[in-house]
Motif scaffolding. Structure first.
Motif, short mmCIF file in Angstrom:
data_model
loop_
_atom_site.label_atom_id
_atom_site.label_comp_id
_atom_site.label_asym_id
_atom_site.label_seq_id
_atom_site.Cartn_x
_atom_site.Cartn_y
_atom_site.Cartn_z
N SER A 1 5.96 4.18 -9.94
CA SER A 1 5.59 2.79 -9.99
C SER A 1 5.85 2.08 -8.77
O SER A 1 6.80 2.48 -8.04
CB SER A 1 5.66 2.00 -11.31
N SER A 2 5.06 1.05 -8.42
CA SER A 2 5.29 0.50 -7.23
C SER A 2 5.11 -1.03 -7.77
O SER A 2 4.42 -1.52 -8.45
CB SER A 2 4.17 0.54 -6.09
N THR A 3 6.11 -1.87 -7.16
CA THR A 3 6.12 -3.36 -7.26
C THR A 3 5.68 -4.04 -6.22
O THR A 3 6.38 -3.83 -5.17
CB THR A 3 7.59 -3.67 -8.05
N ILE A 4 4.70 -4.90 -6.40
CA ILE A 4 4.01 -5.62 -5.42
C ILE A 4 4.54 -7.16 -5.61
O ILE A 4 4.07 -7.70 -6.56
CB ILE A 4 2.59 -5.40 -5.04
N PRO A 5 5.17 -7.63 -4.74
CA PRO A 5 5.53 -9.23 -4.86
C PRO A 5 4.39 -9.97 -4.64
O PRO A 5 3.01 -9.50 -4.17
CB PRO A 5 6.64 -9.59 -3.64
N ALA A 6 4.38 -11.16 -5.30
CA ALA A 6 3.23 -12.02 -5.37
C ALA A 6 3.15 -12.83 -3.77
O ALA A 6 4.31 -12.97 -3.19
CB ALA A 6 3.26 -13.51 -6.13
N HIS B 1 -2.27 -8.82 -5.20
CA HIS B 1 -1.47 -9.38 -4.21
C HIS B 1 -1.32 -11.25 -4.48
O HIS B 1 -0.31 -11.57 -4.20
CB HIS B 1 -2.36 -9.29 -2.92
N GLN B 2 -2.10 -11.64 -5.03
CA GLN B 2 -1.99 -13.19 -5.34
C GLN B 2 -1.02 -13.14 -6.37
O GLN B 2 -0.16 -14.22 -6.17
CB GLN B 2 -3.44 -13.54 -6.10
N PHE B 3 -0.89 -12.53 -7.40
CA PHE B 3 0.20 -12.82 -8.37
C PHE B 3 1.16 -11.93 -8.60
O PHE B 3 2.25 -12.23 -9.32
CB PHE B 3 -0.60 -12.75 -9.71
N GLY B 4 1.25 -10.83 -7.75
CA GLY B 4 2.14 -9.90 -7.78
C GLY B 4 2.09 -8.80 -9.03
O GLY B 4 1.39 -9.26 -9.92
N GLY B 5 3.09 -7.71 -9.42
CA GLY B 5 3.00 -7.18 -10.55
C GLY B 5 3.42 -5.75 -10.16
O GLY B 5 3.81 -5.38 -9.02
N SER B 6 3.09 -4.73 -11.21
CA SER B 6 3.69 -3.39 -11.01
C SER B 6 2.14 -2.62 -10.96
O SER B 6 1.53 -2.87 -11.75
CB SER B 6 4.59 -2.99 -12.14
N ILE B 7 2.51 -1.41 -10.46
CA ILE B 7 1.14 -0.65 -10.31
C ILE B 7 1.83 0.83 -10.82
O ILE B 7 3.04 1.44 -9.94
CB ILE B 7 0.36 -0.29 -9.14
N THR B 8 1.18 1.40 -11.80
CA THR B 8 1.99 2.81 -12.02
C THR B 8 0.77 3.68 -11.53
O THR B 8 -0.47 3.73 -11.45
CB THR B 8 1.70 3.11 -13.72
N HIS B 9 1.24 4.69 -10.63
CA HIS B 9 0.53 5.77 -9.90
C HIS B 9 0.84 7.09 -10.89
O HIS B 9 1.99 7.51 -10.91
CB HIS B 9 1.28 5.91 -8.60
N HIS B 10 -0.07 7.44 -11.35
CA HIS B 10 -0.11 8.80 -12.33
C HIS B 10 -0.13 9.78 -11.49
O HIS B 10 -0.36 10.08 -10.38
CB HIS B 10 -1.38 8.80 -12.84
N ALA B 11 0.50 10.99 -12.03
CA ALA B 11 0.96 12.28 -11.27
C ALA B 11 -0.41 13.05 -10.86
O ALA B 11 -1.44 12.80 -11.38
CB ALA B 11 1.61 13.31 -12.15
N ARG B 12 -0.40 13.51 -9.82
CA ARG B 12 -1.59 13.90 -8.99
C ARG B 12 -1.08 15.20 -8.06
O ARG B 12 -0.02 15.34 -7.63
CB ARG B 12 -2.30 12.60 -8.29
#
Length: 191
Positions: A163-168, A116-127
């Motif tokens: 994946s999800s991209t979270i802005p800083a 949340h501070q810096f932002g970035g992408s998160i990969t959500h694995h298949a489930r």
């Protein structure tokens, strides 16, 4: 030629006392660091309330899906869902000497604070995840999901990798007011 002698005596008692008090205050900065830590935590928490970064600019807007999800829960503030991130903001005395040298660290121990501070992408694995439904909704062809407590049965739903991209949304750091407050605290401590 006649001589003249001027005797000057200076009473340094007041100055010496003031210098001793200054030396004593400077020898233990821990009360100042503790006060600075508390004030910087409050300043950081204020950024959550205002939803702004260090320059006073609003944080990036929430994605429409996130807004929809937050409206369902009744929580509409950015970065405040359960309150865990906001509640985790704390300070600790930075390593220093026994006289209070060093400083303070302001931060959060939550593993998601950095994204949340810096932002970035998160990969959500298949489930595979549970989905709760009501039989009467399924009979009508309604595919909506309900809370577990409102459901008649559960099935599993496969979710593919995505994946999800979270802005800083920077909440940590010192703004101009914080810098001025740090100087004020040290000035008061030393005076």
């Amino acid at each position: 030629m006649a001589g003249y002698c001027l005797d000057v005596t200076i009473d340094t008692g007041d100055a010496t006392g003031a210098l001793h008090r200054l030396a004593a205050a400077a020898s233990d900065l821990s009360p100042a660091w503790d006060r600075i830590g508390l004030e910087l935590v409050a300043s950081t928490q204020q950024r959550f309330a205002s939803g702004t970064d260090l320059q006073g600019r609003p944080w990036a807007a929430l994605a429409p899906a996130t807004v929809k999800q937050k409206l369902k829960s009744g929580k509409t503030k950015t970065l405040i869902h359960t309150g865990h991130l906001l509640g985790s903001i704390h300070f600790r005395r930075a390593p220093g000497d026994a006289r209070g040298g060093g400083g303070v660290d302001i931060g959060s121990d939550r593993p998601y604070a950095a994204i949340h501070q810096f932002g970035g992408s998160i990969t959500h694995h298949a489930r595979s995840q549970p989905v709760y439904r009501r039989a009467k909704d399924v009979e009508r062809g309604d595919a909506r999901f309900v809370k577990r407590s409102q459901s008649d049965f559960m099935t599993y739903h496969e979710v593919g990798e995505h994946s999800s991209t979270i802005p800083a949304r920077p909440f940590l750091g010192l703004d101009d007011q914080d810098h001025a407050q740090v100087l004020r605290v040290f000035s008061e401590h030393l005076s």
